[in-house]
Design an enzyme around this catalytic site. Structure first.
Site, PDB file in Angstrom:
ATOM      1  N   ASP A 287      58.795  41.871  80.078  1.00 14.29           N
ATOM      2  CA  ASP A 287      58.544  43.144  80.756  1.00 14.29           C
ATOM      3  C   ASP A 287      59.904  43.799  81.015  1.00 14.29           C
ATOM      4  O   ASP A 287      60.947  43.139  81.006  1.00 14.29           O
ATOM      5  CB  ASP A 287      57.758  42.955  82.067  1.00 14.29           C
ATOM      6  CG  ASP A 287      57.122  44.275  82.531  1.00 14.29           C
ATOM      7  OD1 ASP A 287      57.437  45.335  81.955  1.00 14.29           O
ATOM      8  OD2 ASP A 287      56.309  44.237  83.478  1.00 14.29           O
TER       9      ASP A 287
HETATM   10  C1  BGC Z   1      55.636  47.712  83.442  1.00 15.00           C
HETATM   11  C2  BGC Z   1      54.993  47.461  82.097  1.00 15.00           C
HETATM   12  C3  BGC Z   1      55.301  48.598  81.164  1.00 15.00           C
HETATM   13  C4  BGC Z   1      56.806  48.720  81.050  1.00 15.00           C
HETATM   14  C5  BGC Z   1      57.262  49.774  80.061  1.00 15.00           C
HETATM   15  C6  BGC Z   1      57.102  48.044  83.317  1.00 15.00           C
HETATM   16  O1  BGC Z   1      57.599  48.500  84.536  1.00 15.00           O
HETATM   17  O2  BGC Z   1      55.452  46.589  84.285  1.00 15.00           O
HETATM   18  O3  BGC Z   1      53.606  47.297  82.245  1.00 15.00           O
HETATM   19  O4  BGC Z   1      54.692  48.392  79.924  1.00 15.00           O
HETATM   20  O5  BGC Z   1      57.335  49.009  82.324  1.00 15.00           O
HETATM   21  O6  BGC Z   1      57.112  51.046  80.553  1.00 15.00           O
END
Ligand code: BGC
Length: 866
Positions: A287
């Site tokens: 993530d």
């Molecule tokens: C989130 C993810 C997301 C990623 C990209 C993160 O803060 O937890 O779910 O896909 O950002 O935007």
């Protein structure tokens, strides 16, 4: 309140004054203090490519990766850095061998931060439809929009959080608080998206059940989700297994730790559970900004670092890219691991057919103008160019969006049959000021789509009647017109949640401040309206459960609807039901309790900071979340999981048939076959060095080393050894007995029993769609404690006219009637052909038919188990 950019600055400033968390905290496998929660060592990272469905893609991918240099391989496994490209995440490329930069993009309900797209209802709304076909169609439409914009990898669906904590910030990104509902939601969505050639991403592995303290930073550990083995398998991993069974091409780890070890370098989660037991053939990414280690995450099975930066972004530094080049040159990360990572990524790309005719990226998440900096993170040194081509991808997707919004609409209460009210025009409508219309969560721009338009309820009312007055207010309006007996007041209330990066009205992503009460004093507004009108309809646009008791039983509050998060089509989808064009047919994807603390403390309490120690979120309730807890504790829900009224009534009859004769444990899995050879000698230093004269973009993350760094890495490899964790090995394993295919041992998905359920519209006035929900009750006296009932399958009928019937099929697979045996490490049928009961009906507390597995008989009009 902080955006990602300002968060980065804060971290940078703090890092300068020193850190109380040991610098190598990410390397330590800190054990959770509670007994029974630990992360077993699990090495090496299992190779992919042994599942038949993927073999052709792996062969092609391997051939392409074999032609890549070392720096090309490391370039495609890492991101170029946050705001260093047009999408939410951008990999490096290997253009010399025609492998492009890949575009990774959210949101949970469509394609985020671009134009000419559809704002679909969120997954919680899709879950409330209990309609697999519709969930597939929503996924297919999202996939088409992603493809049209050039998104290679869509960052959804989300099944983690699963919805364990009613106040959890991101539950609405998933399908509801039950593993089987989440599982089918993910399965159908992934099939829909990937049928368009877009790679779907199942996220977040695992235990991200609250937002606060989810992330590591130099001063603070992220919380550890402490989950016992059986609960992990039967609840939280279940939907991930369904996602893998659907052939999902990508997976994303969670921010938090699991059983003491950070998810992005947790070898048991990634190597053991996801890749070996579930047989995941795609690639695993971190993530955003949760990548915390170089070698440790590589050997734990991570395949892609997103968005590329270390935890202090925008400095051009990374744990991978040039560092991964270094750590393969010095031998710390074995070449077979790097080849496997790269092959997994390229194989997913081939599998979705992206090697032919896939559109190039034509939008920019960082800008709305046609021309803009190509790499905003390189400000002020970025070149500029055309970044937005404004490609129209909406097509007729408003139709499926509206259908999901409508079929998710859940009628909780309808006294005196107030609804539908075709004969009474709604003459007064009160709505809170913020937001005036139902929208996706207002403070979660990270996971929502830009609205091109919104069909809001008041416009939809006005299309049907002139006799409507609209008050956009949080307080009962002093200017309200004189009320009459015939007036119907519609009160719109809301409750919001989102990611922890934003704090809104005191809520830190989770609903920690508002708790389960309506925002903007909505409960008081309902009370005030109810005091003045005789007919009140409450419509709640909510991210999850609300406590309704402040007004639910007031005599004039006759109808209550949960409209969930309908996206851009929140108007007609609502009035169509209110006016009776269609009967409501949504069902609650979670239970609504009388009081917040009707649920156990372990799920109502949001874990707090533990100063410099790791906060512990221990799943002491085990299997017993949502309705399973309430049933076990004998607590009546205000509205139980699955509840949802129609304007008509349905009658259920069923037959059951045995399809496969089961044995106590599944037949042995087949060995892994057809794995390609990934090992190779460490390449020459020249493969790690940029071509002479190459002009680098400032702060963009590259995979190249300088000539001297490359030489030093090779020299280091001859004199020093990486301190591998205990249990580390490079010898590939056969794989666990519970594995053997995508989703685990294929025999787990054999249909054991099929039920044919005939649903008849027993009303006389209205047509309607019925949901058939099937809950399993294990035989009494087995050696495992099990929840009283557990959802195992569901189907939705088509529109049934009064008197009309339809037969739908419900399947019980081996896995559905098994429990996870922690000693055997396998799924066990506790009593083959035993006295299982399959309860059928419209809600977890409205189950009027039952089938018996032992006698293969069914009964109707019985009293349910709850
Ligand atoms: C989130 C993810 C997301 C990623 C990209 C993160 O803060 O937890 O779910 O896909 O950002 O935007």
């Amino acid at each position: 309140m902080a955006t990602l950019k300002s968060f980065a600055c804060v971290l940078a400033a703090l890092a300068a004054v020193g850190s109380a968390v040991p610098a190598d905290h990410h390397q330590k496998r800190q054990q959770a203090p509670e007994a029974g929660f630990y992360v077993p060592s699990y090495y090496p990272a299992p190779y992919g490519g042994w599942v038949d469905d993927w073999k052709e893609s792996y062969a092609k991918a391997k051939a392409l990766v074999d032609r890549m240099t070392l720096a090309e391989k490391t370039n495609i496994t890492g991101g170029t850095g946050i705001y260093m490209g047009r999408c939410n995440g951008n990999t490096g490329s290997a253009l010399r061998v025609n492998f492009p930069q890949l575009c990774l993009n959210d949101a949970a309900n469509g394609i985020r931060q671009t134009d000419n797209v559809t704002v679909f209802p969120n997954a919680i709304t899709a879950g409330a439809t209990f309609d697999k076909k519709l969930i597939y169609e929503r996924g297919a439409a999202i996939g088409k929009e992603g493809r049209g914009k050039g998104v290679n990898i869509w960052l959804g669906p989300s099944v983690g959080p699963l919805g364990r904590k009613p106040k959890g910030g991101r539950n609405w990104e998933g399908f509801g608080s039950d593993p089987v509902l989440q599982g089918y939601g993910a399965y159908e969505t992934i099939r829909g998206v990937q049928d368009q050639g877009v790679i779907a991403t199942i996220k977040h592995l695992i235990g991200n059940e609250q937002e606060m303290y989810r992330m590591y930073n130099p001063f603070q550990y992220a919380y550890s989700a402490n989950i016992d083995d059986r609960t992990l398998h039967e609840v939280y991993l279940w939907p991930f297994a369904e996602a893998v069974r659907a052939g999902v091409g990508a997976a994303m780890t969670a921010y938090n730790a699991v059983n003491g070890s950070a998810s992005s370098h947790n070898p048991y989660l990634i190597n053991g559970l996801l890749k070996d037991e579930l047989g995941f053939q795609g690639f695993v990414m971190s993530d955003w900004i949760s990548h915390m280690s170089g070698v440790a995450s590589a050997i734990a099975g991570l395949d892609m670092d997103m968005p590329g930066d270390t935890q202090i972004p925008l400095f051009g530094s990374s744990f991978w890219m040039y560092e991964l080049t270094r750590s393969t040159l010095n031998g710390s990360v074995p070449m077979d691991r790097l080849n496997d990572m790269a092959t997994r990524i390229v194989a997913a790309w081939y599998k979705m057919g992206q090697d032919e005719g896939f559109p190039a990226v034509n939008f920019d998440t960082n800008s709305k103008t046609r021309e803009a900096p190509l790499y905003p993170g390189a400000w002020p040194n970025s070149p500029t160019g055309v970044v937005n081509e404004f490609v129209q991808v909406q097509a007729d997707h408003d139709v499926v969006a509206r259908q999901v919004a409508q079929d998710g609409l859940t009628l909780l209460k309808n006294e005196d049959n107030l609804l539908p009210s075709p004969h009474r025009d709604p003459s007064s409508s009160s709505a809170p000021a913020q937001p005036p219309t139902p929208t996706a969560p207002t403070h979660a721009p990270i996971e929502t789509v830009d609205y091109m338009y919104i069909d809001d309820p008041i416009s939809a009312f006005r299309r049907r009647t002139d006799d409507v007055t609209f008050y956009n207010t949080d307080r009962f309006p002093s200017s309200a017109r004189q009320q009459s007996e015939d007036d119907v007041a519609f009160v719109f209330i809301t409750s919001d949640a989102g990611e922890n990066s934003y704090t809104v009205e005191g809520n830190h992503g989770d609903r920690d401040a508002s708790r389960l009460f309506a925002w903007h004093d909505g409960d008081r507004l309902v009370q005030d309206v109810a005091a003045r009108y005789s007919n009140v309809v409450v419509v709640a646009n909510t991210v999850g459960p609300l406590v309704l008791e402040a007004w639910h039983d007031l005599p004039s509050v006759k109808a209550v609807l949960i409209a969930h998060l309908p996206g851009q089509e929140g108007g007609e989808s609502l009035t169509g039901v209110l006016y009776g064009d269609v009967s409501p047919n949504g069902h609650l994807p979670y239970s609504i309790t009388f009081a917040e603390d009707d649920m156990p403390e372990s799920v109502t309490r949001l874990i707090d900071s533990a100063f410099f120690n790791q906060p512990q979120d221990t799943y002491t309730e085990g299997l017993y979340i949502d309705y399973k807890w309430l049933n076990k504790a004998g607590i009546k829900a205000r509205y139980a999981f699955g509840h949802g009224l129609s304007y008509t009534t349905f009658n259920y009859t069923a037959t059951i048939e045995k399809v496969t004769q089961l044995t106590r444990t599944p037949p042995p899995r087949a060995p892994k076959e057809g794995i390609l050879e990934y090992d190779q000698p460490i390449p020459a230093a020249a493969e790690a060095v940029a071509p002479a004269g190459f002009q680098m973009i400032w702060r963009l993350i590259y995979s190249w080393l300088s000539e001297s760094d490359a030489q030093n890495a090779i020299r280091d490899g001859q004199t020093r050894q990486y301190p591998y964790p205990p249990g580390y090995t490079t010898t590939q394993r056969e794989g666990p007995r519970a594995g053997g295919g995508e989703g685990g041992n294929p025999a787990l998905y054999d249909t054991a029993y099929t039920l044919s359920v005939t649903v008849t519209n027993s009303g006389s006035e209205h047509s309607g769609k019925a949901s058939v929900q099937a809950y399993l009750q294990f035989p009494e006296g087995i050696e495992y404690e099990t929840p009283i009932i557990q959802l195992r399958d569901f189907e939705k009928t088509g529109e049934l006219a009064p008197g009309e019937s339809q037969t739908v099929q419900i399947n019980l697979r081996r896995k559905d009637i098994s429990v996870w045996d922690v000693v055997l490490q396998d799924w066990v049928v506790p009593e083959v052909d035993g006295a299982y009961k399959v309860w059928l009906g419209a809600a977890s507390d409205d189950l009027s038919a039952v089938c018996h597995v032992d006698g293969l008989t069914c009964e109707s009009n019985v009293a349910g188990p709850i």
